[in-house]
Design an enzyme around this catalytic site. Structure first.
Site, PDB file in Angstrom:
ATOM      1  N   ASN A   1       0.865  -1.187   0.000  1.00 15.87           N
ATOM      2  CA  ASN A   1       0.000   0.000   0.000  1.00 15.87           C
ATOM      3  C   ASN A   1       0.899   1.233   0.000  1.00 15.87           C
ATOM      4  O   ASN A   1       1.499   1.563   1.015  1.00 15.87           O
ATOM      5  CB  ASN A   1      -0.900  -0.034   1.251  1.00 15.87           C
ATOM      6  CG  ASN A   1      -1.751   1.214   1.381  1.00 15.87           C
ATOM      7  OD1 ASN A   1      -1.809   2.044   0.464  1.00 15.87           O
ATOM      8  ND2 ASN A   1      -2.407   1.367   2.521  1.00 15.87           N
TER       9      ASN A   1
ATOM     10  N   LYS B   1       0.116   4.299  -0.289  1.00 16.77           N
ATOM     11  CA  LYS B   1      -0.532   5.479   0.298  1.00 16.77           C
ATOM     12  C   LYS B   1      -0.294   6.703  -0.596  1.00 16.77           C
ATOM     13  O   LYS B   1      -0.155   6.538  -1.808  1.00 16.77           O
ATOM     14  CB  LYS B   1      -0.036   5.688   1.729  1.00 16.77           C
ATOM     15  CG  LYS B   1      -0.188   4.408   2.573  1.00 16.77           C
ATOM     16  CD  LYS B   1       0.021   4.601   4.033  1.00 16.77           C
ATOM     17  CE  LYS B   1      -0.145   3.268   4.752  1.00 16.77           C
ATOM     18  NZ  LYS B   1      -0.012   3.349   6.196  1.00 16.77           N
TER      19      LYS B   1
ATOM     20  N   HIS C   1      -9.436   1.447   5.270  1.00 13.99           N
ATOM     21  CA  HIS C   1      -8.149   1.665   5.943  1.00 13.99           C
ATOM     22  C   HIS C   1      -8.348   2.649   7.096  1.00 13.99           C
ATOM     23  O   HIS C   1      -9.110   3.606   6.977  1.00 13.99           O
ATOM     24  CB  HIS C   1      -7.111   2.199   4.945  1.00 13.99           C
ATOM     25  CG  HIS C   1      -5.718   2.104   5.487  1.00 13.99           C
ATOM     26  ND1 HIS C   1      -5.246   2.988   6.420  1.00 13.99           N
ATOM     27  CD2 HIS C   1      -4.722   1.215   5.253  1.00 13.99           C
ATOM     28  CE1 HIS C   1      -3.989   2.646   6.736  1.00 13.99           C
ATOM     29  NE2 HIS C   1      -3.655   1.576   6.041  1.00 13.99           N
TER      30      HIS C   1
ATOM     31  N   GLU D   1      -6.667   5.027   8.125  1.00  9.52           N
ATOM     32  CA  GLU D   1      -6.387   6.436   7.801  1.00  9.52           C
ATOM     33  C   GLU D   1      -7.618   7.091   7.155  1.00  9.52           C
ATOM     34  O   GLU D   1      -7.918   8.257   7.407  1.00  9.52           O
ATOM     35  CB  GLU D   1      -5.154   6.514   6.883  1.00  9.52           C
ATOM     36  CG  GLU D   1      -3.881   6.167   7.655  1.00  9.52           C
ATOM     37  CD  GLU D   1      -2.774   5.542   6.817  1.00  9.52           C
ATOM     38  OE1 GLU D   1      -2.857   5.553   5.579  1.00  9.52           O
ATOM     39  OE2 GLU D   1      -1.813   5.029   7.439  1.00  9.52           O
TER      40      GLU D   1
ATOM     41  N   GLU E   1      -5.061  -4.662  10.835  1.00  9.34           N
ATOM     42  CA  GLU E   1      -4.045  -3.623  10.983  1.00  9.34           C
ATOM     43  C   GLU E   1      -4.310  -2.856  12.281  1.00  9.34           C
ATOM     44  O   GLU E   1      -5.102  -1.897  12.280  1.00  9.34           O
ATOM     45  CB  GLU E   1      -4.101  -2.646   9.799  1.00  9.34           C
ATOM     46  CG  GLU E   1      -3.748  -3.267   8.463  1.00  9.34           C
ATOM     47  CD  GLU E   1      -3.146  -2.248   7.502  1.00  9.34           C
ATOM     48  OE1 GLU E   1      -2.131  -2.569   6.904  1.00  9.34           O
ATOM     49  OE2 GLU E   1      -3.693  -1.129   7.375  1.00  9.34           O
TER      50      GLU E   1
ATOM     51  N   GLY F   1       3.042   2.330  11.068  1.00  8.89           N
ATOM     52  CA  GLY F   1       4.095   3.342  10.981  1.00  8.89           C
ATOM     53  C   GLY F   1       4.783   3.660  12.297  1.00  8.89           C
ATOM     54  O   GLY F   1       5.457   4.688  12.412  1.00  8.89           O
TER      55      GLY F   1
ATOM     56  N   SER G   1       3.823  -1.888  10.384  1.00 11.74           N
ATOM     57  CA  SER G   1       5.269  -1.884  10.696  1.00 11.74           C
ATOM     58  C   SER G   1       6.021  -3.131  10.247  1.00 11.74           C
ATOM     59  O   SER G   1       7.006  -3.525  10.868  1.00 11.74           O
ATOM     60  CB  SER G   1       5.496  -1.645  12.196  1.00 11.74           C
ATOM     61  OG  SER G   1       5.133  -0.321  12.530  1.00 11.74           O
TER      62      SER G   1
ATOM     63  N   GLY H   1       3.053  -1.138   4.235  1.00 11.86           N
ATOM     64  CA  GLY H   1       3.026   0.291   3.930  1.00 11.86           C
ATOM     65  C   GLY H   1       4.418   0.789   3.590  1.00 11.86           C
ATOM     66  O   GLY H   1       4.949   0.516   2.511  1.00 11.86           O
ATOM     67  N   GLY H   2       5.045   1.500   4.533  1.00 14.55           N
ATOM     68  CA  GLY H   2       6.336   2.168   4.301  1.00 14.55           C
ATOM     69  C   GLY H   2       7.371   1.318   3.578  1.00 14.55           C
ATOM     70  O   GLY H   2       8.050   1.808   2.665  1.00 14.55           O
TER      71      GLY H   2
HETATM   72  P1  13P Z   1       3.256   0.560   7.661  1.00 18.96           P
HETATM   73  O1  13P Z   1       3.773  -0.740   7.064  1.00 18.96           O
HETATM   74  O2  13P Z   1       3.975   1.761   7.155  1.00 18.96           O
HETATM   75  O3  13P Z   1       3.193   0.480   9.155  1.00 18.96           O
HETATM   76  O4  13P Z   1       1.741   0.724   7.157  1.00 18.96           O
HETATM   77  C1  13P Z   1       0.877  -0.340   7.230  1.00 18.96           C
HETATM   78  C2  13P Z   1      -0.360   0.005   6.495  1.00 18.96           C
HETATM   79  O5  13P Z   1      -1.091   0.902   6.891  1.00 18.96           O
HETATM   80  C3  13P Z   1      -0.650  -0.745   5.257  1.00 18.96           C
HETATM   81  O6  13P Z   1      -1.952  -0.509   4.811  1.00 18.96           O
END
Ligand code: 13P
Length: 240
Positions: free
Chosen positions: A10, A12, A86, A88, A158, A164, A200, A221-222
């Site tokens: 993802n 983002k 999600h 967010e 999640e 993050g 993470s 994510g990251g």
């Molecule tokens: P991180 O891997 O950056 O913690 O993000 C996870 C995420 O929100 C994937 O949708």
């Protein structure tokens, strides 16, 4: 696929066009993973042979909804799956369970697989309310579907406090929650969905996380933004 685990990146709201072009040069598309880029870049990834997902779709079909993208349009671009709910979007864009349920229905109707994200806040975890929260999200977000639809729903666990932050639950906690999610959906529809873990994940902790048998894959994510790290994650999962 060498392994049965799904790997989904993802991205983002990251990457400029220049960075996208660079990224595509550095990581070969492979059937073992999906990328979910910002939607304006989808055609770059699709044309380069990647499996793609979209990070959101509209709860409406088509028409006068400025700035929105419909599930039907995403499918017409060759998109295979959609991330819905999600944390967010729930937090910053005020998506309610009702809106999320509408989006799930539109996406399934249009033929995309749905990655439904659920998770608890740190406060909810500390008050022992994780399962109550997940139960409520699953019941409301997946209500009024056909039993057959559940084959195309994948639930991503999640925890909000793990996104993050560098903090992750133990393998036992993830396994327990994964089994709980499967049981809740099974009680609703008589079918168990696949369950992913996200939060993470990096190229170091993936080895340990990959030992969780009840997990069907990972939402990253990251770490998916760095081709070398993402490749290492994919290789580690594939090796098993
Ligand atoms: P991180 O891997 O950056 O913690 O993000 C996870 C995420 O929100 C994937 O949708």
């Amino acid at each position: 696929m060498e392994n049965n685990k799904l790997i989904i990146g993802n991205m983002k709201m990251n990457l400029t066009l220049k960075e996208v072009k660079e990224y595509i040069k550095q990581i070969e598309p492979d059937k073992n993973f999906y990328v979910c880029p910002p939607s304006i870049y989808l055609s770059y990834f699709n044309d380069s042979g990647y499996n793609t997902g979209i990070q959101n779709v509209s709860e409406f079909d088509m028409g006068a909804y400025t700035g929105e993208i419909s599930a039907i349009q995403a499918v017409s671009m060759g998109v295979d799956l959609v991330i819905i709910g999600h944390s967010e979007r729930r937090m910053y864009l005020h998506e309610t369970d009702e809106i999320i349920n509408n989006k799930v229905k539109k996406s399934l109707l249009s033929g995309m697989d749905v990655i439904l994200c659920v998770g608890e806040t740190l406060e909810e975890k500390e008050q022992n309310n994780t399962k109550d929260k997940l139960n409520k999200q699953l019941i409301e977000d997946l209500k009024n579907l056909d039993k057959e639809d559940i084959k195309y729903v994948i639930v991503a666990y999640e925890p909000i406090w793990a996104i993050g932050t560098g903090k992750i639950p133990t393998n036992e906690e993830i396994s327990d929650i994964s089994n709980f999610i499967k049981q809740v959906v099974n009680n609703m529809y008589g079918l168990e969905p696949k369950v992913l873990y996200g939060g993470s994940i990096n190229d170091t902790n993936i080895e340990e996380l990959n030992n969780i048998d009840s997990i069907d894959g990972f939402l990253i994510g990251g770490a998916c933004l760095k081709p070398d790290k993402f490749k290492k994650i994919i290789e580690t999962v594939d090796k098993k």
